[in-house]
Enzyme design. Structure first.
Site, PDB file in Angstrom:
ATOM      1  NE  ARG A 116      -2.397  -1.272   3.449  1.00  0.00           N
ATOM      2  CZ  ARG A 116      -1.839  -0.556   4.401  1.00  0.00           C
ATOM      3  NH1 ARG A 116      -1.889   0.774   4.355  1.00  0.00           N
ATOM      4  NH2 ARG A 116      -1.245  -1.128   5.427  1.00  0.00           N
TER       5      ARG A 116
ATOM      6  CE  LYS B  52      -6.070  -3.979   4.983  1.00  0.00           C
ATOM      7  NZ  LYS B  52      -6.672  -5.030   5.828  1.00  0.00           N
TER       8      LYS B  52
ATOM      9  CG  HIS C  75      -7.566  -4.200  10.378  1.00  0.00           C
ATOM     10  ND1 HIS C  75      -6.213  -4.050  10.570  1.00  0.00           N
ATOM     11  CD2 HIS C  75      -7.688  -4.833   9.188  1.00  0.00           C
ATOM     12  CE1 HIS C  75      -5.557  -4.581   9.551  1.00  0.00           C
ATOM     13  NE2 HIS C  75      -6.433  -5.054   8.704  1.00  0.00           N
TER      14      HIS C  75
ATOM     15  CB  SER D 218      -0.731  -5.456   7.770  1.00  0.00           C
ATOM     16  OG  SER D 218      -0.251  -6.331   6.796  1.00  0.00           O
TER      17      SER D 218
ATOM     18  CE  LYS E 104      -5.958  -8.309  10.263  1.00  0.00           C
ATOM     19  NZ  LYS E 104      -4.556  -7.905  10.218  1.00  0.00           N
ATOM     20  CB  THR E 105      -4.691 -14.238   7.357  1.00  0.00           C
ATOM     21  OG1 THR E 105      -5.159 -12.928   7.015  1.00  0.00           O
ATOM     22  CG2 THR E 105      -5.096 -15.207   6.272  1.00  0.00           C
TER      23      THR E 105
ATOM     24  CG  ASP F  18      -7.929  -7.878   6.633  1.00  0.00           C
ATOM     25  OD1 ASP F  18      -7.009  -7.915   7.464  1.00  0.00           O
ATOM     26  OD2 ASP F  18      -8.100  -6.933   5.849  1.00  0.00           O
TER      27      ASP F  18
ATOM     28  NE  ARG G 231      -0.531  -9.161   1.781  1.00  0.00           N
ATOM     29  CZ  ARG G 231      -1.132  -8.894   2.934  1.00  0.00           C
ATOM     30  NH1 ARG G 231      -2.182  -9.596   3.334  1.00  0.00           N
ATOM     31  NH2 ARG G 231      -0.680  -7.919   3.702  1.00  0.00           N
TER      32      ARG G 231
HETATM   33  N1  LIG Z   1       3.652 -16.709  16.197  1.00  0.00           N
HETATM   34  C1  LIG Z   1       3.096 -16.370  15.053  1.00  0.00           C
HETATM   35  N2  LIG Z   1       1.771 -16.086  14.998  1.00  0.00           N
HETATM   36  C2  LIG Z   1       1.199 -15.730  13.836  1.00  0.00           C
HETATM   37  N3  LIG Z   1       1.874 -15.612  12.674  1.00  0.00           N
HETATM   38  C3  LIG Z   1       3.186 -15.883  12.658  1.00  0.00           C
HETATM   39  C4  LIG Z   1       3.854 -16.272  13.843  1.00  0.00           C
HETATM   40  N4  LIG Z   1       5.140 -16.469  13.538  1.00  0.00           N
HETATM   41  C5  LIG Z   1       5.293 -16.226  12.233  1.00  0.00           C
HETATM   42  N5  LIG Z   1       4.113 -15.867  11.680  1.00  0.00           N
HETATM   43  C6  LIG Z   1       3.932 -15.493  10.264  1.00  0.00           C
HETATM   44  O1  LIG Z   1       3.527 -14.127  10.287  1.00  0.00           O
HETATM   45  C7  LIG Z   1       2.622 -13.863   9.251  1.00  0.00           C
HETATM   46  C8  LIG Z   1       1.293 -13.365   9.799  1.00  0.00           C
HETATM   47  O2  LIG Z   1       0.583 -12.849   8.738  1.00  0.00           O
HETATM   48  P1  LIG Z   1      -0.982 -12.840   8.589  1.00  0.00           P
HETATM   49  O3  LIG Z   1      -1.603 -13.964   9.334  1.00  0.00           O
HETATM   50  O4  LIG Z   1      -1.274 -12.725   7.140  1.00  0.00           O
HETATM   51  O5  LIG Z   1      -1.297 -11.472   9.326  1.00  0.00           O
HETATM   52  P2  LIG Z   1      -2.536 -10.509   9.136  1.00  0.00           P
HETATM   53  O6  LIG Z   1      -3.639 -11.325   8.605  1.00  0.00           O
HETATM   54  O7  LIG Z   1      -2.785  -9.993  10.511  1.00  0.00           O
HETATM   55  O8  LIG Z   1      -2.069  -9.469   8.208  1.00  0.00           O
HETATM   56  C9  LIG Z   1       2.428 -15.140   8.477  1.00  0.00           C
HETATM   57  O9  LIG Z   1       3.321 -15.128   7.391  1.00  0.00           O
HETATM   58  C10 LIG Z   1       2.823 -16.204   9.513  1.00  0.00           C
HETATM   59  O10 LIG Z   1       3.325 -17.383   8.921  1.00  0.00           O
HETATM   60  C1  LIG Z   2      -3.667  -6.205   3.188  1.00  0.00           C
HETATM   61  C2  LIG Z   2      -3.311  -5.568   4.275  1.00  0.00           C
HETATM   62  O1  LIG Z   2      -3.534  -5.982   5.533  1.00  0.00           O
HETATM   63  P1  LIG Z   2      -3.621  -7.390   6.184  1.00  0.00           P
HETATM   64  O2  LIG Z   2      -2.235  -7.922   6.180  1.00  0.00           O
HETATM   65  O3  LIG Z   2      -4.136  -7.066   7.538  1.00  0.00           O
HETATM   66  O4  LIG Z   2      -4.525  -8.250   5.371  1.00  0.00           O
HETATM   67  C3  LIG Z   2      -2.680  -4.267   4.200  1.00  0.00           C
HETATM   68  O5  LIG Z   2      -2.391  -3.732   5.270  1.00  0.00           O
HETATM   69  O6  LIG Z   2      -2.491  -3.778   3.098  1.00  0.00           O
HETATM   70 MN   LIG Z   3      -4.459 -10.831   6.768  1.00  0.00          MN
END
Ligand SMILES: Nc1ncnc2c1ncn2[C@@H]1O[C@H](COP(=O)(O)OP(=O)(O)O)[C@@H](O)[C@H]1O
Ligand SMILES: C=C(OP(=O)(O)O)C(=O)O
Ligand SMILES: [Mn+2]
Length: 572
Positions: free
Chosen positions: A94, A237, A257, A276, A280-281, A295, A360
C-alpha cells in the site's frame, strides 16, 4: 448525482455485460433463460448511458474468462496448483502517503483529519477522477465487477469496481461477496464505485499531488479513484475504509480490522484484532473452528459478520505443514500476487522474496475447508484476542487484559509494521496504530473505542493480548526470535478450550499485565519475558524504552478517556 448518471460519465465504453453470453444471444439455439437474462442486463446498462459501440466491457466475468484475459494481455501465468500468478508492477504494497479523503460538507465534521487522513479538495478529486475515466476509455477491454460488502443484508453495501486489468477484476471477484445470478440481475445502482486506473499515473503537477500515485475516497460521491498503483490490496482496503466510516456513522455498528472464527462444538465466537502481519489470517484458519473471515468484520447488535467474500493471505514462508488450510486454498480461481515461480514446473517459491516480502494470495472464503458461509453469526463474541507483533521482544506471548486495559491497548494499538506491506517499510518498524487499523481509520479513534468498551461490557467478553512478535530478545539481536507459530497456536487453543481461564497468573511489572504461569504445549520460560531473556540488563532497558514510547503515544488520547483507562498502561 445518482450512481447511474455517474456511470454515464464513463462516456463511451460498453459492448455487453457478459461477452460470452452475447454470443449465446446471437445463437438461435441458445438457452432461452440465458438470452432473457442477457437482454435485461443489456437494457440496464444501456439505460446507464453506455455507448456499447466502442469498448468491450465485461461485467462479472467468470474466473475462467479472467484467467484467459490475464494470460493473454497481462503476462499472467498458471501456477502448478492452478492459481493465477500476477504481478502488480512497481508498487507491491500500500501507499499510505498517497491516500487521501476528500474534504467536503459530509466528511468535514466526521473524519479524523490528521496524519492518516490527508485532505483532498473536491476539484482535485474531479481532475483525478476524469483522468482515471479518460484512461479507462482508451482501453480495448474494461471490467466491471458488482458485488457486496458485508454479509448481513441489513448492513451491507453494493460495490462496483471498474478496472482495466483482468487481475484486478478477479481479485475483487474473490474479495467482495459474489452476487448470485439473481442478485446480479437485480443489482440496480451501486452504493460505492471504485475506478481503478492504476496503470496510469497521477499528474505530479496537479495541485495536492506529491507523487505519481494517488488513492482517494470521496464520501459525498461514494467513489474511490486509484492512479499510479496496481497493488490490488488498495481496493480491498478502500472498501474497508468506506465500511469503517459507514458502519458507525450510518448504521450505528462497530467495524473492526479483525479476523473472526466460531467454535465448531460450542459456537463461541472469537475476534482477532491486529494490524497487517500480526497473524489475523494465519491464526483464524483453525481446524477446530469455522472461519468467519480473515480481515474485516462488523460487530453488530445481533452478532458478527464478515465484510468480505474472501481472504488475502501473506505467502512469505508458507508451507503445507505450518499453514495447511491456506496452502491448500491456493488453486484454480485464487490469485497469487508477486510470487516468484519455477519457470519449468510453475511451482511457487514462497521463500523467494526477491520481488517483495509482501507476497499474497487472494481466494474466495469457501476455499478454506471450515469456512462459515454465509459469513455471519447471530452470536456475540466470547473472546477478543488483540494481536501485536512486538519487535522489541518485551511483551509476553500472552496476557489477560482487564476491560480498562483492553480499552487502553486498543487505543494505543502498539505493534510493528511488517516489511513490504507499506511502501518503503523494509524491516519491522514499531508503531502505534490506533484501533489496530490506523491506515484505514476514518473517524476519531474514540468513536470505535467507546463502542468497543460498551459492547465488551454488555456481553462480558474476555480479552487477551497476544504477542506474535519477538521473544527472548529484540528483532535483529542474536537471542531474539519470532514466537514460534506452534506456541502461539497452543496459546490460542488454550483460550478456546477454557484452560487459560483456569490457570494461575503472575504480574508482569511496569506493564502491569497478568501472565499465565503455564499453558499446555508452551515452554513455561517463554511465557514470562523476564525469564525468556538471558541478557537481563538489556531486557530492563528495552522494557523502560517501550514503556516510555507507550506513555508518549497515549498522551493524545489521555484527555478523552476514563481515569481507569489512563491508569491501565505501563507505569514507570
Ligand atoms: N507466532 C506467530 N503467529 C502468527 N503468525 C506468525 C507467527 N510467527 C510467524 N508468523 C507469520 O507471520 C505472518 C502473519 O501474517 P498474517 O496472518 O497474514 O497477518 P494478518 O492477517 O494480521 O495481516 C504469516 O506469514 C505467519 O506465517
Ligand atoms: C492487506 C493488508 O492488511 P492485512 O495484512 O491485515 O490483510 C494491508 O495492510 O495492506
Ligand atoms: Mn491478513
Amino acid at each position: 448525482m445518482s450512481a447511474t448518471s455517474r456511470l454515464r460519465q464513463l462516456g463511451t465504453p460498453y459492448v455487453t455485460p457478459h461477452i460470452l453470453h452475447k454470443s449465446y444471444a446471437q445463437d438461435a439455439d441458445a438457452d432461452d433463460d440465458t438470452v432473457h437474462l442477457v437482454g435485461k442486463q443489456i437494457e440496464y446498462f444501456s439505460q446507464a448511458g453506455f455507448d456499447m459501440s466502442k469498448l468491450t466491457l465485461k461485467r462479472n466475468a467468470s474466473p475462467a474468462q479472467l484467467y484467459e484475459d490475464a494470460i493473454r494481455n497481462e503476462g499472467a501465468i498458471i501456477s502448478s496448483s492452478g492459481a493465477l500468478i500476477n504481478f502488480s508492477g512497481k508498487k507491491t504494497g500500500r501507499s499510505p502517503k498517497d491516500k487521501r479523503i476528500v474534504f467536503e460538507e459530509t466528511s468535514k465534521d466526521n473524519v479524523w483529519w490528521g496524519s492518516v487522513n490527508i485532505k483532498m479538495d473536491e476539484h482535485t478529486f474531479e481532475i483525478n477522477r476524469e483522468r482515471a475515466i479518460d484512461y479507462l476509455n482508451t482501453r480495448d477491454l474494461v471490467y466491471v465487477f458488482d458485488g457486496f460488502a458485508g454479509w448481513d443484508p441489513r448492513y451491507r453495501i453494493k460495490v462496483r469496481v471498474v478496472c482495466a486489468r483482468a487481475y484486478h477484476a478477479l481479485f475483487m471477484n474473490n474479495m467482495l461477496i459474489r452476487p448470485t445470478e439473481e442478485e446480479l440481475a437485480n443489482f440496480g445502482e451501486p452504493d460505492f464505485i471504485i475506478y481503478n486506473a492504476g496503470q496510469f499515473p497521477a499528474n505530479r503537477f496537479t495541485k495536492g499531488m506529491s507523487s505519481t500515485t494517488s488513492v482517494e475516497i470521496n464520501f459525498k460521491r461514494m467513489e474511490m479513484v486509484i492512479l499510479g498503483t496496481e497493488y490490488a490490496g488498495e481496493m480491498k482496503k478502500g472498501v474497508f475504509s468506506v465500511m469503517h466510516y459507514l458502519q458507525p456513522v450510518k448504521f450505528g455498528q462497530l467495524s473492526l480490522h479483525s479476523s473472526a472464527n466460531v467454535g465448531i462444538e460450542n459456537g463461541d465466537v472469537t475476534l482477532f484484532f491486529g494490524l497487517s502481519g500480526t497473524g489475523k489470517t494465519t491464526l483464524s484458519a483453525d481446524p477446530r473452528r469455522q472461519l468467519i473471515g480473515d480481515d474485516e468484520h462488523v460487530w453488530s447488535d445481533k452478532g458478527v459478520f464478515n465484510i468480505e467474500g474472501g481472504c488475502y493471505a501473506k505467502c512469505i514462508g508458507l508451507s503445507a505443514e505450518k499453514e495447511p488450510e491456506i496452502f491448500n486454498a491456493i488453486r484454480f480461481g485464487s490469485i497469487l500476487e508477486n510470487v516468484v515461480y519455477d519457470p519449468i514446473t510453475r511451482k511457487p517459491d514462497y521463500d523467494d522474496v526477491s520481488i517483495t516480502e509482501n507476497t499474497r494470495c487472494a481466494y474466495p472464503i469457501d476455499y478454506i475447508p471450515n469456512a462459515h458461509v454465509p459469513s455471519v453469526v447471530d452470536r456475540q463474541p466470547s473472546n477478543i484476542i488483540m494481536l501485536t507483533c512486538d519487535a522489541f521482544g518485551v511483551l509476553p506471548p500472552v496476557s489477560r487484559l482487564t476491560p480498562a486495559q483492553a480499552s487502553y491497548h486498543f487505543l494505543a494499538g502498539y505493534t510493528s509494521k511488517t516489511p513490504g506491506t507499506e511502501d518503503g517499510v523494509l524491516e519491522p518498524i514499531p508503531t502505534f496504530s490506533t484501533c489496530y487499523s490506523a491506515p484505514f481509520l476514518v473517524l476519531h479513534p474514540n468513536r470505535y473505542a467507546s463502542m468497543l468498551a460498551e459492547r465488551m461490557a454488555k456481553h462480558n467478553v474476555n480479552c487477551w493480548l497476544i504477542n506474535t512478535g519477538w521473544t527472548g530478545g529484540r528483532f535483529g539481536s542474536p537471542a531474539g526470535r519470532r514466537c514460534p507459530l506452534k506456541f502461539t497456536r497452543a496459546i490460542v487453543d488454550s483460550v478456546h478450550n477454557g484452560t487459560l481461564a483456569q490457570v494461575e497468573f503472575e504480574r508482569f511489572e511496569v506493564f502491569n499485565l497478568d501472565i499465565p504461569t503455564s499453558v499446555p504445549g508452551v515452554p513455561s520460560e517463554l511465557l514470562n519475558p523476564s525469564h525468556a531473556w538471558t541478557d537481563k540488563e538489556a531486557f530492563a532497558r528495552e522494557v523502560r524504552k517501550l514503556a516510555g514510547m507507550f506513555i508518549k503515544a497515549f498522551a493524545v488520547y489521555e484527555n478523552d478517556v476514563d481515569v481507569s483507562v489512563r491508569a491501565a498502561g505501563p507505569q514507570v
